[in-house]
Design an enzyme around this catalytic site. Sequence first.
Site, mmCIF file in Angstrom:
data_model
loop_
_atom_site.group_PDB
_atom_site.id
_atom_site.type_symbol
_atom_site.label_atom_id
_atom_site.label_comp_id
_atom_site.label_asym_id
_atom_site.label_seq_id
_atom_site.Cartn_x
_atom_site.Cartn_y
_atom_site.Cartn_z
ATOM 1 N N GLU A 114 -42.163 -44.871 45.680
ATOM 2 C CA GLU A 114 -41.370 -46.088 45.511
ATOM 3 C C GLU A 114 -40.679 -46.466 46.821
ATOM 4 O O GLU A 114 -40.657 -47.644 47.195
ATOM 5 C CB GLU A 114 -40.362 -45.898 44.377
ATOM 6 C CG GLU A 114 -41.009 -45.804 43.007
ATOM 7 C CD GLU A 114 -41.750 -44.492 42.735
ATOM 8 O OE1 GLU A 114 -42.643 -44.500 41.868
ATOM 9 O OE2 GLU A 114 -41.446 -43.462 43.384
ATOM 10 N N HIS A 157 -24.962 -45.143 57.709
ATOM 11 C CA HIS A 157 -25.709 -45.078 58.965
ATOM 12 C C HIS A 157 -26.950 -45.957 58.995
ATOM 13 O O HIS A 157 -27.384 -46.352 60.081
ATOM 14 C CB HIS A 157 -26.118 -43.639 59.253
ATOM 15 C CG HIS A 157 -24.970 -42.745 59.529
ATOM 16 N ND1 HIS A 157 -25.133 -41.418 59.849
ATOM 17 C CD2 HIS A 157 -23.628 -42.962 59.534
ATOM 18 C CE1 HIS A 157 -23.946 -40.862 60.029
ATOM 19 N NE2 HIS A 157 -23.014 -41.781 59.839
#
Length: 142
Positions: free
Chosen positions: A71, A98
């Site tokens: 996925e 991040h």
Amino acid sequence: MKIAIGSDHAGFRYKQEIIAHLQTLGHEVQDFGTDSTEAVDYPVFIRPVAEAVAAGQYERGIVLGGSGNGEAMAANRVRGVRCGLCWNAESARLTRRHNDANVLSLGERMMDLATALEIVDIFLATPFEGGRHLERIQQLDT
């Protein structure tokens, strides 16, 4: 928040639980399928989620499968999508802080439901830090 969500058959059960959880929190959720645990090909349901997020129709996306790996790969094929495969709270925090991930991938076979819901909540609540990370994100799109 407007959230797009989709899964294959192996992520269907958690998808249903996550949708209910998100709606309880007041989020607007669009389910891109699948609609049962009957075997399907995950790209059919994951790509539309990624495309909708990339087009700006939804602020975030969530995709689910057995491991979440396929996925994540399918979602990341769509330009403008940064899909993070997360397996615990810290991975969810870091993929937002991040990497400014806009799509979350989860593996139903990899965690219990409580962990999946915790990851979803962290993914939605954690802001992007920017700074040195922004330049790296921009490099992904060049």
